[in-house]
Design an enzyme around this catalytic site. Structure first.
Site, PDB file in Angstrom:
ATOM      1  N   ASP A   1     -10.143  -9.822 -17.619  1.00  0.00           N
ATOM      2  CA  ASP A   1     -10.141 -11.085 -18.360  1.00  0.00           C
ATOM      3  C   ASP A   1      -8.718 -11.408 -18.793  1.00  0.00           C
ATOM      4  OD1 ASP A   1     -10.494 -13.241 -20.024  1.00  0.00           O
ATOM      5  OD2 ASP A   1     -11.930 -12.263 -21.366  1.00  0.00           O
TER       6      ASP A   1
ATOM      7  N   HIS B   1       0.843  -1.207   0.000  1.00  0.00           N
ATOM      8  CA  HIS B   1       0.000   0.000   0.000  1.00  0.00           C
ATOM      9  C   HIS B   1       0.872   1.248   0.000  1.00  0.00           C
ATOM     10  CE1 HIS B   1      -3.543   2.286   0.220  1.00  0.00           C
ATOM     11  NE2 HIS B   1      -4.188   1.670   1.199  1.00  0.00           N
TER      12      HIS B   1
END
Length: 443
Positions: free
Chosen positions: A384, A157
């Site tokens: 995808d 992060h």
């Protein structure tokens, strides 16, 4: 299957994936921004489950993912480096750790509603804090007995927020699907510290873990959210959003649970509370969506009238009204009639008053603070890798008391919201058994 502990996992390989072209020496030093410096060095993960209906061989999937990852890292070269002294990234092309894991069960076995919280942990490397010698980013490819696969991407992060994760994974997936063509990975905007200049001697410790907490997930269908929006409109709230009404609703349920826990534990009166909302600054700063870094801030409001929790209309109007005031204050900082560069610097200075790390101090303040982070409207379900669209997308970050993550969740052709909620153990039973909550949510 009664317990996730019954699932056997087997690590088949670990390797480092480096950029396909070396990073020039002139780009080896990448400054962290002031925002980056104030973020704890913890991994945040996004995981994607695919049924793999075409039955692609795992060896082919692995090779394509690794090759496309290597190609993508040329543009995202800081991710293949190491953070040094909370100051900069040494872009030395050390690479991203790629772990290949076999999970000895069928995917559907761990995607049962009662096991999904554990499934999100099963498909990622068992690591949370980023050490000085650890990879800045991690990938785990998991494959199941049924042929299904899961791809988990984790990154410190310290260098990325949710929007950055989405940009990277979109480019990686596009490259995976188009390896045989002349597809070029889109060029991310590496803002470094150009907007929020780094500062010397910023010390950021370890994440303040909340060991006595439990995390559970709750689903809100599109119909349930519309019911909440309709009630808000009846209360006189103009154009309430999905996130606004769900934030107010969950705050009310959590506050009721807090009152119940305080009563059961003879702790006296429950605390007043604050609502904290993480916000993506890219739209406010007119920055491209694929700008890399922690381009986030927070806005929050302390709700002093805790007794209004018993009056649904007043509570809902109070929470949404206070959040809108705080959000407007933040928006106004970015709308000054200045030239672009001056406006950026002025915005950076103003944000010091809203120090991005300040909400962590709530752990030591006599107040019940709830941190909301919305990943809604981020198109994670469009990712995808040549395996079709994911059947489930999950995220994982370290346990933090009163942390509530909101994500889109598919309900047929529409999307509801999945709420990942972390509360203290003594508060969760009252929360999850709240009749009001159960009238809108499911597991």
């Amino acid at each position: 299957m009664d317990s996730i502990t019954m699932v056997e996992t087997e690590t088949l390989s670990k390797t480092l994936i480096k950029p396909s072209s070396p990073t020039p020496q002139s780009l080896s030093h990448y400054n962290l921004s002031y925002n980056d410096q104030n973020i704890y060095p913890e991994y945040i993960f996004a995981g994607f489950f695919y049924s793999n209906p075409d039955g692609h061989e795992i060896s082919t999937i692995r090779e394509q993912l690794q090759n496309s990852l290597s190609k993508t890292l040329v543009s995202y070269y800081p991710f293949a480096g190491k953070v040094v002294k909370n100051d900069y990234i040494h872009c030395n092309d050390d690479g991203i750790e790629f772990v290949d894991v076999r999970i000895h069960c069928r995917m559907n076995d761990i995607l049962k509603p009662e096991l999904r919280s554990y499934a999100s942990e099963l498909i990622r490397p068992n690591r949370s804090t980023v050490g000085s010698e650890d990879s800045t980013a991690l990938v785990q490819l998991s494959h199941f007995d049924c042929g299904g696969v899961a791809v988990a991407f984790g990154i410190s992060h310290k260098v990325a927020d949710a929007a950055t994760i989405l940009s990277f994974i979109k480019d990686w997936a596009a490259s995976t699907c188009d390896l045989s063509s002349s597809h070029d990975v889109s060029t991310p905007v590496l803002v470094s510290d150009s907007i929020f200049p780094r500062q010397d001697n910023i010390i950021c410790g370890q994440f303040p873990a909340s060991p006595n907490c439990v995390r559970k997930r709750f689903l809100f269908s599109p119909e349930a959210i519309e019911r909440l929006k309709s009630k808000a409109i009846e209360f006189g709230i103009e154009k309430p959003t999905r996130v606004e009404v769900l934030t107010a609703f969950l705050c009310r349920c959590a506050t009721v649970a807090g009152k119940s826990a305080a009563k059961n534990n003879n702790c006296g009166q429950s605390l007043p509370f604050a609502v904290i909302q993480a916000v993506n600054l890219r739209p406010l700063l007119e920055l491209p969506k694929n700008s890399v870094g922690n381009l986030i801030s927070i806005y929050f409001s302390t709700i002093k009238e805790n007794d209004t929790v018993n009056i649904e209309q007043e509570f809902t109007k109070l929470v949404i009204g206070e959040l809108r005031k705080a959000k407007d204050k933040l928006k106004n900082l970015s709308q000054e009639k200045l030239n672009y560069v001056a406006r950026m610097q002025d915005f950076a200075n103003c944000l010091k008053e809203l120090d991005i790390s300040s909400f962590f101090d709530m752990e030591n303040v006599d107040i019940d603070a709830y941190l909301f982070s919305s990943w809604c409207r981020f198109p994670f379900y469009d990712i995808d890798f040549g395996l079709g669209k994911p059947i489930w997308v999950c995220m994982f970050q370290p346990h933090f008391k009163n942390c509530i993550i909101l994500m889109d969740y598919p309900f047929g052709d529409d999307y509801g919201i999945e709420a990942l909620i972390t509360l203290e153990q003594e508060k969760m039973p009252a929360f999850e058994n709240n009749e009001l909550l159960l009238s809108f949510a499911s597991n």
